[in-house]
Design an enzyme around this catalytic site. Structure first.
Site: not given
Ligand code: PAF
Length: 283
Positions: A30, A36, A153
């Protein structure tokens, strides 16, 4: 759409699979930012359906780390996902993922433990057990969502290498898609932990990418000796920085490099205002 239970998510995915649709998973904790978003966009482009998991995974935090204060912004995360065309946000509770008394009953949880050679260095050196927690939750998410593709990532490069190794060793039927680091215009790599920094701290944090890009320039000019390349870093550091590591390692198996080559990744971790920041660059 947001789903909080494993059962509901499984039902949904089962129907997608019946229709022959491909599923992408973007696992997150989150506090979503543009880093993201770049993973999410890749998944939405590549897959028929995209699941974004939002779960602050307690078992990957070590004692004394920021589990309690880790930013939790589910409403904003859900909006960002909806706007980006995500099919479903999966936001389970710790109880849903680990059962009653999950934190106190770690001794009763089956863990996925990656090889020590991959975890005893870099971030794993100061975060003992962290990658066991990461691999365990990622494995659970793979089992729950059964994605065709999962997006990670390159900012968390050690994590990415370890997850690829887990997938290979355990024959997990998912393709890992690495996604490049996203940087602010200043060069600072995006991270949810940047939120902890003051304005001045953000300026001081530029030291990570300055050191890395300077090393890359020196390497491109022909300096390959790791000792010499490491020395170029020290002039960038001041009393506001605590260098945790600066290491040159193989991009596939994290072996140490004494002479840099095109398979080398330079890893750096620096504490600024007591926030631990990481970055890396491929030579
Ligand atoms: O990179 C992260 O945000 C986390 O380590 C991950 C992969 C979502 C597992 O909790």
């Amino acid at each position: 759409m947001i789903i909080h239970t494993i059962k509901e998510l499984r039902e949904l995915v089962k129907n997608w699979k019946k229709e022959g649709l491909t599923v992408g998973l973007v696992p997150t904790m989150g506090a979503l930012h543009n880093g993201h978003l770049s993973l999410i966009k890749k998944s939405v482009e590549k897959c028929d359906k995209t699941v974004v998991s939002v779960f602050v995974n307690p078992i990957q935090f070590c004692p004394g780390e920021d589990l309690e204060k880790y930013p939790r912004t589910l409403e904003a995360d859900e909006k960002l996902c909806n706007d980006a065309g995500v099919s479903v946000v999966f936001a389970p509770s710790p109880k849903e993922m680990y059962g009653e008394g999950h934190i106190l009953s770690n001794d009763f949880l089956t863990y996925v433990v990656p090889p020590f050679f991959y975890t005893d260095k870099l971030c794993g050196k100061s975060r003992v057990g962290h990658f066991d927690g990461v691999c365990t939750v990622v494995n659970k998410l793979f089992n729950i969502v059964q994605p065709d593709f999962a997006f990670f990532g390159e900012k968390d490069r050690q994590q990415l290498i370890i997850i690829k190794k887990m997938v290979k060793d355990l024959n997990i039927p998912v393709e890992i898609i690495p996604c490049p680091i996203v940087r602010e215009e200043s060069g600072l790599a995006l991270s949810s932990r940047n939120n902890y920094l003051s304005e001045n701290g953000k300026k001081e944090a530029l030291v990570l990418n300055r050191i890395l890009f300077n090393i890359k320039t020196c390497y491109n000019k022909g300096i390959k000796d790791v000792k010499l390349l490491t020395e170029t870093a020290y002039s960038f550091l001041n009393e506001n920085h605590t260098l945790e590591y600066l290491e040159f390692r193989d991009k596939n198996n994290l072996e140490e490099k004494k002479v840099a080559d095109n398979n080398t990744i330079v890893f750096i971790a620096v504490r600024v205002e007591n926030v631990r920041l990481i970055d890396n660059i491929e030579l």
